[in-house]
Design a protein around this motif. Structure first.
Motif, PDB file in Angstrom:
ATOM      1  N   ASP A 646       0.765 -20.181 -16.347  1.00 10.07           N
ATOM      2  CA  ASP A 646       1.204 -20.520 -14.993  1.00 10.07           C
ATOM      3  C   ASP A 646       1.903 -19.335 -14.337  1.00 10.07           C
ATOM      4  OD1 ASP A 646       0.150 -22.971 -15.270  1.00 10.07           O
ATOM      5  OD2 ASP A 646       2.046 -24.053 -15.484  1.00 10.07           O
ATOM      6  N   LEU A 647       2.816 -18.733 -15.088  1.00 10.55           N
ATOM      7  CA  LEU A 647       3.527 -17.576 -14.543  1.00 10.55           C
ATOM      8  C   LEU A 647       2.566 -16.413 -14.314  1.00 10.55           C
ATOM      9  CD1 LEU A 647       6.805 -17.585 -16.690  1.00 10.55           C
ATOM     10  CD2 LEU A 647       6.546 -18.265 -14.303  1.00 10.55           C
ATOM     11  N   ALA A 648       1.621 -16.244 -15.216  1.00 11.12           N
ATOM     12  CA  ALA A 648       0.656 -15.162 -15.052  1.00 11.12           C
ATOM     13  C   ALA A 648      -0.163 -15.342 -13.777  1.00 11.12           C
ATOM     14  CB  ALA A 648      -0.262 -15.090 -16.280  1.00 11.12           C
ATOM     15  N   MET A 649      -0.637 -16.560 -13.531  1.00  9.93           N
ATOM     16  CA  MET A 649      -1.428 -16.817 -12.328  1.00  9.93           C
ATOM     17  C   MET A 649      -0.590 -16.621 -11.068  1.00  9.93           C
ATOM     18  SD  MET A 649      -4.518 -17.350 -13.082  1.00  9.93           S
ATOM     19  CE  MET A 649      -5.016 -17.932 -11.461  1.00  9.93           C
ATOM     20  N   THR A 650       0.660 -17.076 -11.133  1.00 10.56           N
ATOM     21  CA  THR A 650       1.550 -16.885  -9.976  1.00 10.56           C
ATOM     22  C   THR A 650       1.790 -15.407  -9.707  1.00 10.56           C
ATOM     23  OG1 THR A 650       2.656 -18.985 -10.475  1.00 10.56           O
ATOM     24  CG2 THR A 650       3.808 -17.457  -9.006  1.00 10.56           C
ATOM     25  N   GLN A 651       2.065 -14.657 -10.794  1.00 10.12           N
ATOM     26  CA  GLN A 651       2.293 -13.215 -10.654  1.00 10.12           C
ATOM     27  C   GLN A 651       1.039 -12.520 -10.119  1.00 10.12           C
ATOM     28  OE1 GLN A 651       5.197 -11.714 -11.284  1.00 10.12           O
ATOM     29  NE2 GLN A 651       4.483  -9.631 -10.825  1.00 10.12           N
ATOM     30  N   PHE A 652      -0.113 -12.914 -10.628  1.00  9.82           N
ATOM     31  CA  PHE A 652      -1.372 -12.321 -10.176  1.00  9.82           C
ATOM     32  C   PHE A 652      -1.594 -12.564  -8.681  1.00  9.82           C
ATOM     33  CE2 PHE A 652      -5.910 -12.741  -9.291  1.00  9.82           C
ATOM     34  CZ  PHE A 652      -6.395 -11.504  -9.729  1.00  9.82           C
ATOM     35  N   SER A 653      -1.360 -13.794  -8.238  1.00 14.85           N
ATOM     36  CA  SER A 653      -1.549 -14.133  -6.821  1.00 14.85           C
ATOM     37  C   SER A 653      -0.580 -13.357  -5.931  1.00 14.85           C
ATOM     38  CB  SER A 653      -1.346 -15.640  -6.616  1.00 14.85           C
ATOM     39  OG  SER A 653      -2.226 -16.382  -7.412  1.00 14.85           O
ATOM     40  N   ILE A 654       0.674 -13.318  -6.344  1.00  8.20           N
ATOM     41  CA  ILE A 654       1.687 -12.633  -5.535  1.00  8.20           C
ATOM     42  C   ILE A 654       1.395 -11.140  -5.444  1.00  8.20           C
ATOM     43  CG2 ILE A 654       4.126 -11.999  -5.409  1.00  8.20           C
ATOM     44  CD1 ILE A 654       3.545 -14.852  -4.546  1.00  8.20           C
ATOM     45  N   ASP A 655       1.042 -10.525  -6.578  1.00 15.33           N
ATOM     46  CA  ASP A 655       0.776  -9.084  -6.568  1.00 15.33           C
ATOM     47  C   ASP A 655      -0.457  -8.757  -5.739  1.00 15.33           C
ATOM     48  OD1 ASP A 655       2.545  -7.195  -8.114  1.00 15.33           O
ATOM     49  OD2 ASP A 655       2.408  -8.847  -9.526  1.00 15.33           O
ATOM     50  N   THR A 656      -1.476  -9.575  -5.864  1.00 14.04           N
ATOM     51  CA  THR A 656      -2.681  -9.343  -5.066  1.00 14.04           C
ATOM     52  C   THR A 656      -2.373  -9.445  -3.579  1.00 14.04           C
ATOM     53  OG1 THR A 656      -4.032 -10.282  -6.848  1.00 14.04           O
ATOM     54  CG2 THR A 656      -5.038 -10.111  -4.665  1.00 14.04           C
ATOM     55  N   LEU A 657      -1.649 -10.488  -3.203  1.00 13.30           N
ATOM     56  CA  LEU A 657      -1.282 -10.674  -1.793  1.00 13.30           C
ATOM     57  C   LEU A 657      -0.391  -9.532  -1.305  1.00 13.30           C
ATOM     58  CD1 LEU A 657      -1.343 -12.483   0.721  1.00 13.30           C
ATOM     59  CD2 LEU A 657       0.656 -13.688  -0.200  1.00 13.30           C
ATOM     60  N   THR A 658       0.533  -9.100  -2.161  1.00  9.34           N
ATOM     61  CA  THR A 658       1.437  -8.020  -1.776  1.00  9.34           C
ATOM     62  C   THR A 658       0.673  -6.733  -1.508  1.00  9.34           C
ATOM     63  OG1 THR A 658       3.204  -8.996  -3.100  1.00  9.34           O
ATOM     64  CG2 THR A 658       3.458  -6.694  -2.473  1.00  9.34           C
ATOM     65  N   VAL A 659      -0.259  -6.393  -2.395  1.00  7.45           N
ATOM     66  CA  VAL A 659      -1.058  -5.174  -2.207  1.00  7.45           C
ATOM     67  C   VAL A 659      -1.854  -5.244  -0.911  1.00  7.45           C
ATOM     68  CG1 VAL A 659      -2.982  -3.818  -3.131  1.00  7.45           C
ATOM     69  CG2 VAL A 659      -1.193  -4.651  -4.663  1.00  7.45           C
ATOM     70  N   ILE A 660      -2.458  -6.395  -0.652  1.00  6.58           N
ATOM     71  CA  ILE A 660      -3.250  -6.555   0.575  1.00  6.58           C
ATOM     72  C   ILE A 660      -2.364  -6.391   1.819  1.00  6.58           C
ATOM     73  CG2 ILE A 660      -4.602  -8.197   1.933  1.00  6.58           C
ATOM     74  CD1 ILE A 660      -5.616  -9.354  -0.718  1.00  6.58           C
ATOM     75  N   LEU A 661      -1.205  -7.039   1.807  1.00  4.60           N
ATOM     76  CA  LEU A 661      -0.303  -6.945   2.954  1.00  4.60           C
ATOM     77  C   LEU A 661       0.189  -5.517   3.148  1.00  4.60           C
ATOM     78  CD1 LEU A 661       1.830 -10.223   2.594  1.00  4.60           C
ATOM     79  CD2 LEU A 661       0.077  -9.726   4.296  1.00  4.60           C
ATOM     80  N   PHE A 662       0.528  -4.843   2.036  1.00  8.42           N
ATOM     81  CA  PHE A 662       0.975  -3.452   2.147  1.00  8.42           C
ATOM     82  C   PHE A 662      -0.117  -2.578   2.753  1.00  8.42           C
ATOM     83  CE2 PHE A 662       4.679  -3.950  -0.793  1.00  8.42           C
ATOM     84  CZ  PHE A 662       5.598  -3.286  -0.002  1.00  8.42           C
TER      85      PHE A 662
END
Length: 769
Positions: A646-662
């Motif tokens: 669960d934490l891995a999927m959450t971390q993966f989603s957040i990091d992916t979104l963060t990179v895209i937004l950056f």
């Protein structure tokens, strides 16, 4: 009951849909809401007269003792009738006063919100919901006072009123929380049974101070009174509704409501007597120097509020009876005089009392209403004001050693109020009509009928006080005493007595002052000489000093550079953690309890190290963002190694979104970074090493702490039973910590809106410079 309290908010919310259809020709239909509420609350009068207390309960947040419990007794009934009764007349008056205004529907929305806020305040049995409605009155009054938002004076007045009442609201919140803690309940009815417990508690004085500040700021007591004259920049319906009959009496209501809980104590009585006495004399004297009709009425209102605080402070049966009567007396005559002032301003274009006279010749019904209100204000028989003034003197004469001093202060105050009432009620209408106003005509009946009704009631209740004796006044006194109130019977004539002599002195002194003292710019100038030492000026200087300190602090600490914000936070946390860790924590790492290091973990750690180096030393923004993304994905793998998908999927989603937004944000920026100087990089590196080292030490300390599974076991056992969810983590986030999650979602939504706005921002060339 809940629907009646919230009906104003419902109307305000519906106005964007229906307001434009009603504001042109059918604006008067808005008055049907307060009128129907007046009839609804009036229907409870027989039960209240029979000493019945009605409680309406609705669950809201029972887990923390906060509910929508509404308590209707004599005190709350009187205020609900004033709020809805005078509110109905103000709504009708507004239809003509602001006819054709493009934002008339918006104005009605603000009035409706304020009406519901006041109803909730006076009906709440729960002190937390009472505070919520208390703050809603401040917010809605802010919009009403600043309604003419194209005027700088209106904007400043609304901000000043919100600042002072909001400041008091913070103290009141603290007082309510402490009171609930000490009394063991947030219910006012239950707190009345815990009076001895509360008054013997060490925190009792703190409760008094906090409640006093809240009440004094809202009801414009010295030295917090200065916001009320400034609020006269609001349209006349606002001045009538908020500043004579309702909002400014919220503090009075609070003191009256908590008299059975906090009263009959030396600190309570002495403070209210002193503050009320100073306020009523100070404001009464100020009123006689004013030229603007609204200014005269504003200071006379402050003085009247001081009288009410003074009477509640006296705390005797006679004093509380006088307060109950004077609440009604003042609401009737002051609302009338404000409405009349609005008519004068509306028709003549001025409120300068030195320029007004003879208006009876062109608007006789308005003059009649003003004259009747002035008689009640002066306490001249057969007005209801005469009954109220006699009761005030009856209360002060039986107060013991201080009787002469307190009675003298009351006489001086009433003389000043009589003079102010004659200035507002008689002077504009008597004498010769100036040529300038010969073309003035009688306004719409929607304007002069409401003040005629209120002024007539002031006379009718004086002639026939039995109309309100048992039905209204006795239940109010019973609520403040928390006992029976059969010790009095209202009547116009009490026979020849000292009280009658004092009333005669008051009337003679006030009338004499009216004929001797002629309002002029010279008198006003003499009064303004003391302006530099007034509470308003002193508050302005303190505010200026605070503003200067804040500006200096902001220019250094909050200078617009994100890196300095981060440095400030990290330095503070480093000092805090360092102090705590090295204060005496015994660091020990038991290697035997750790799992073996696998080749996968070594590889992931190596990738993270390389990515960190790239992030720190690269000159390309995109490479830095990509490297940070790699670090995040490595953390995802660590979570997977330790069975936390669960934490891995959450971390993966957040990091992916963060990179895209950056990448989106950096798209229009230069491709390469301009690296900072060597000194800054060394500073940042040392700070990072210190903070990271402290976090590592903190982690080691956490590993040494014994594992407590009570909380984990509780969530595991109750997650499905209470929230019907099998994923414990999700249940914690959505149900057990739902409020936190909701706030986090709101913060993220606001941040997203801000980022979107910046992406869409197109500055003009002059703004870019």
């Amino acid at each position: 009951m809940l629907l009646s309290v919230l009906s104003g908010f419902i109307l305000a919310a519906s106005l964007p849909l229906i307001g434009k259809y009603l504001k042109e020709k059918w604006a008067i239909l808005f008055s049907l809401l307060p009128l129907s509420l007046f009839i609804y609350f009036l229907s409870f009068q027989p039960d209240i007269s029979d000493d019945k207390n009605l409680l309406f309960s609705y669950n809201w947040v029972p887990s923390i003792g906060v509910d929508f419990n509404f308590h209707l007794d004599g005190l709350s009934l009187l205020f609900t009738l004033l709020i809805t009764g005078i509110g109905s007349l103000v709504f009708i008056y507004t239809a003509a006063y602001l006819k054709g205004h493009p934002y008339l529907d918006r104005f009605y929305g603000y009035l409706a919100m304020f009406m519901s806020s006041m109803l909730g305040l006076v009906l709440s049995d729960n002190i937390i919901t009472l505070f919520i409605f208390w703050e809603l009155t401040s917010i809605s009054s802010f919009f009403l006072i600043g309604f003419n938002n194209d005027s700088e004076a209106s904007r400043k007045s609304s901000l000043l009123a919100l600042g002072v009442t909001g400041f008091g609201g913070l103290f009141l919140l603290a007082g309510m929380v402490v009171l609930g803690y000490v009394g063991g309940s947030y219910s006012i009815l239950e707190l009345m049974n815990a009076t001895d417990l509360i008054q013997s508690h060490p925190l009792f004085v703190s409760i008094l101070v906090l409640v006093f500040i809240g009440a004094f700021t809202k009801s414009a007591q010295f030295p917090f009174h200065f916001w009320l004259p400034g609020a006269m920049k609001a349209p006349t319906p606002v001045s009538t509704y908020l500043h004579s009959a309702t909002m400014v009496k919220a503090g009075i209501y609070l003191l009256a409501r908590f008299t059975p809980v906090l009263g009959a104590h030396e600190y309570w009585n002495s403070t209210l007597i002193i503050v009320g006495c100073i306020t009523m004399v100070y404001a009464g004297i100020h009123a006689i120097f004013r030229l603007d009709l609204k200014g005269i009425l504003a200071y006379s209102t402050i003085s009247a509020l001081g009288i009410l605080v003074f009477l509640i402070g006296l705390g005797t049966d006679d004093a509380l009876l006088a307060a109950a009567v004077f609440i009604l007396v003042h609401a009737l005559y002051k609302a009338t005089l404000f409405l009349v002032t609005g008519i004068i301003d509306h028709e003549t274009g001025t409120r300068d009392v030195s320029k007004l006279s003879g208006l009876n010749k062109v608007m006789l019904p308005v003059g009649i209403a003003a004259g009747l209100a002035a008689l009640s204000n002066a306490g001249i028989p057969p007005s209801f004001g005469f009954v109220g003034k006699d009761l005030i003197y009856e209360a002060t004469l039986h107060i013991g050693d201080w009787a002469y001093l307190l009675t003298g202060a009351a006489v001086i105050t009433n003389i000043c109020l009589l003079f102010a009432g004659f200035l507002a009620g008689f002077k504009p209408f008597l004498g010769k009509l100036p040529v300038t106003y010969e073309n003035v005509h009688l306004p719409s009946p929607l304007l002069y009928v409401p003040p005629l009704i209120l002024a007539s009631l002031g006379i009718l209740f004086g002639i026939l006080p039995l109309l309100v004796d048992d039905s209204l006044i006795k239940p109010v006194v019973a609520a403040m005493l928390n006992t029976s109130s059969d010790f009095f019977h209202l009547q116009l004539w009490h026979g020849w007595s000292t009280v009658l002599l004092l009333s005669s002195i008051t009337i003679g002194g006030g009338v004499g002052l009216y004929f001797i003292l002629n309002p002029s710019e010279g008198l006003l100038t003499k009064a303004t000489r003391f302006e530099p030492i007034s509470p308003l000026s002193i508050t302005g200087k303190i505010t200026g000093l605070f503003h200067g300190i804040s500006q200096g602090y902001t220019s250094v600490i909050q200078n617009g550079y994100l890196r300095y914000y981060v440095i400030t936070i990290l330095v503070f946390l480093s000092f805090l953690l360092g102090y705590k860790i090295f204060q005496g924590i015994d660091l020990y790492l038991n290697v035997a309890t750790l799992s073996e290091i696998t080749i996968y973990e070594v590889i992931v750690l190596g990738i993270m190290a390389v990515s960190i180096v790239y992030t720190v030393f690269t000159k390309s923004r995109l490479v830095a963002v990509a490297s940070m993304g790699v670090i995040g994905y490595c953390i995802c793998l660590v979570f997977l190694f330790y069975s936390a998908p669960d934490l891995a999927m959450t971390q993966f989603s957040i990091d992916t979104l963060t990179v895209i937004l950056f990448v989106l944000v950096l798209y229009n920026l230069p491709k390469y970074l301009k690296l900072s100087d060597t000194g800054s990089r060394v500073r940042d590196g040392l700070l990072a090493l210190i903070f990271g080292g402290l976090i590592s030490l903190l982690t080691l300390e956490v590993l040494n702490e014994p594992l407590e599974r009570e909380i984990s076991a509780y969530y595991a056992e109750t997650a499905y039973k209470l929230a019907k969810g099998k994923n414990v983590v999700n249940v914690i986030l959505v149900d057990f910590r739902g409020s936190d999650t909701m706030v986090e979602i709101i913060v993220l939504a606001i941040a997203a809106i801000g980022v979107f706005s910046l992406l869409k921002l197109r500055l003009k060339s002059i703004e870019k410079e």
